[in-house]
Structure formats: structure tokens, C-alpha cells
Design an enzyme around this catalytic site. Structure first.
Site, mmCIF file in Angstrom:
data_model
loop_
_atom_site.group_PDB
_atom_site.id
_atom_site.type_symbol
_atom_site.label_atom_id
_atom_site.label_comp_id
_atom_site.label_asym_id
_atom_site.label_seq_id
_atom_site.Cartn_x
_atom_site.Cartn_y
_atom_site.Cartn_z
ATOM 1 N N CYS A 125 0.760 -0.711 -0.242
ATOM 2 C CA CYS A 125 0.262 -0.052 0.217
ATOM 3 C C CYS A 125 1.096 1.329 0.152
ATOM 4 C CB CYS A 125 -1.088 0.031 1.185
ATOM 5 S SG CYS A 125 -1.944 1.564 1.318
ATOM 6 N N ASP A 165 -8.540 -2.914 -8.122
ATOM 7 C CA ASP A 165 -8.569 -2.061 -6.533
ATOM 8 C C ASP A 165 -8.947 -1.106 -6.711
ATOM 9 O OD1 ASP A 165 -6.841 0.017 -4.702
ATOM 10 O OD2 ASP A 165 -4.772 -1.452 -5.133
ATOM 11 N N HIS A 214 -7.647 -4.059 -2.851
ATOM 12 C CA HIS A 214 -6.716 -3.696 -2.927
ATOM 13 C C HIS A 214 -6.618 -4.427 -1.147
ATOM 14 C CE1 HIS A 214 -3.339 0.453 -1.800
ATOM 15 N NE2 HIS A 214 -4.043 -0.201 -0.107
#
Length: 242
Positions: free
Chosen positions: A117, A175, A207
Site C-alpha cells: 500500500c 483495486d 487493495h
């Protein structure tokens, strides 16, 4: 004997915290700097560092919030606001000091960087701007900044042509934070600059699909496959003969 302990390293006169996981005390092991997600160094990333260590890599999971402490973030919007106010120069400087710490006992030691991330975002930025890296694996790291300013002068897309080491980008096709159009643009920039890279995307994954502490996001089969690809990439590029 395997190692798992909290350590510190220096950046100038500042002492920064990290978690070290390693197969043993040997200084000639290939090494990885691991950059956690926006929530900071948690047990999840200590565990992932241990998984890399079990495959032969001394892994330093850094605490980029040593100074201010980890944030309390209520939702994805709060997380993105937090990221927008982090100074890239400071965080990348901390990562460079982590690289230097791993190289202190053996300057020729091969070192990679990985992140998840926000950490994936900084892993790619590090691979485009820092010294001493031999490979980068970025897990669903954001590549486009909504705006640029003094804190965020250049996005990963802006620096892609300056990539200094082989790069593996891992993304989820669903995502919401990283549209596939951004991934396609990253691929095009890397191709145009004739960089050594690979980009893998996973259908049905959003994600944080490696994060088993988030059942709504976790995709076990894709997570296992992506981790094995990361290990294979590091094995290929951090070996003495790579």
C-alpha cells in the site's frame, strides 16, 4: 538460529526503530527493507518479515512513524489524507538509512526493498531515487499523486524512468485506489525507458489482498501466489550471481 527482534538504526543524530527478522546472524545474507502500509509497523508486517526470513532473506521492517507514532485512521479517506501530508523526503531518507544500516557490515551485500500500500508506493520511489538497491517488489503501491507540492514533489509515475534496479509490481485488478489505467501508464513509462521490470495483476482482487487481518480484502490463493512470485524475484536478483 533464526532471529526476530526489535532493533534501532541511526539517521544522523536520530534513532529510528525497526523489526529485524533473519535466518541467522550472518552478514552475507541477502537483505530486504520492508516498508509497511499506512497504519505502520504492526504484527502483520513482523509476520511477513519472518516469512521472508524463512526463505533466506534478512528482513528489516521499518517503523516510519518512530517520531510521531502510528496514526488512528477511521477509513480509507482518512488514510489518503494522512498519506498526502507525509513528507516524501523525510520518509525516503529514513529508508536510505535503513539500507545503509543493512549494508554497514558488508557494503557489497545485495539489498532489496518491498512495501505494501503506502509502503509499496515508497518502495517504488526508493527504487527510483535511492542508492544501494538491487531489486524492488511493490505490493499494490499507489503510483499517481492527486496533486504535487513541497511534501509530494514527484509521484512514482514521475520517477519511473529513473528506476535503478529490477522491479516487480503486484496489483489487484479491482483495486479502487489504483485503477488499471494507472498501472498501464506505469508499464508504458518503464517500457519506454527500457527498464527491467515485471507487472502482475490479479483478477478478483482489490487493495490489500495479502492482508489476512482484513477478511473482506484478503484473497488467500492470490496472496500465496503473489508472495511466491516476490520470493522468486528476490532470489533471482539478490543472489551473488544475479
Amino acid at each position: 538460529m533464526s532471529i526476530a527482534r526489535e532493533v534501532t538504526y541511526l539517521r544522523g543524530d536520530e534513532t529510528l526503530r525497526a523489526h529485524l527478522a533473519a535466518p541467522d546472524e550472518r552478514a552475507d545474507r541477502p537483505a530486504i527493507v520492508l516498508i509497511p502500509d499506512v497504519h505502520g509497523l504492526s504484527d502483520l508486517y513482523r509476520e511477513i518479515a519472518g516469512r521472508f526470513a524463512a526463505r533466506g532473506f534478512a528482513t528489516l521492517a521499518v517503523d516510519l512513524y518512530t517520531r510521531e507514532g502510528a496514526p488512528k485512521l477511521a477509513d480509507a479517506a482518512a488514510a489518503m489524507r494522512w498519506i498526502a501530508h507525509l513528507p516524501d523526503g523525510r520518509l525516503l531518507g529514513d529508508v536510505q538509512s535503513a539500507i545503509d544500516f543493512l549494508a554497514a557490515d558488508r557494503p557489497e551485500r545485495p539489498i532489496g526493498v518491498t512495501g505494501f500500500c503506502m509502503g509499496g508506493q515508497y518502495a517504488l520511489l526508493a527504487a527510483c531515487s535511492l542508492r544501494g538497491l538491487s531489486a524492488c517488489v511493490s505490493f499494490y503501491g499507489m503510483v499517481r499523486y492527486p496533486q504535487r507540492n513541497e511534501l509530494k514533489p514527484r509521484s512514482p509515475l514521475d520517477t519511473a524512468a529513473e528506476l535503478t534496479c529490477p522491479y516487480l509490481g503486484i496489483f489487484g485488478e479491482d483495486d479502487a485506489l489504483i485503477p488499471m489505467s494507472d498501472v498501464a501508464e506505469l508499464r508504458a513509462k518503464l517500457e519506454a525507458a527500457h527498464k527491467r521490470f515485471r507487472i502482475d495483476s490479479y483478477a478478483g482482487c482489490g487493495h490489500a489482498f495479502l492482508n489476512h487481518t482484513r477478511p473482506e480484502a484478503y484473497r488467500p490463493q492470490a496472496a500465496a501466489d503473489a508472495f511466491e512470485r516476490a520470493v522468486a524475484f528476490f532470489e533471482a536478483h539478490l543472489s551473488a550471481t544475479a
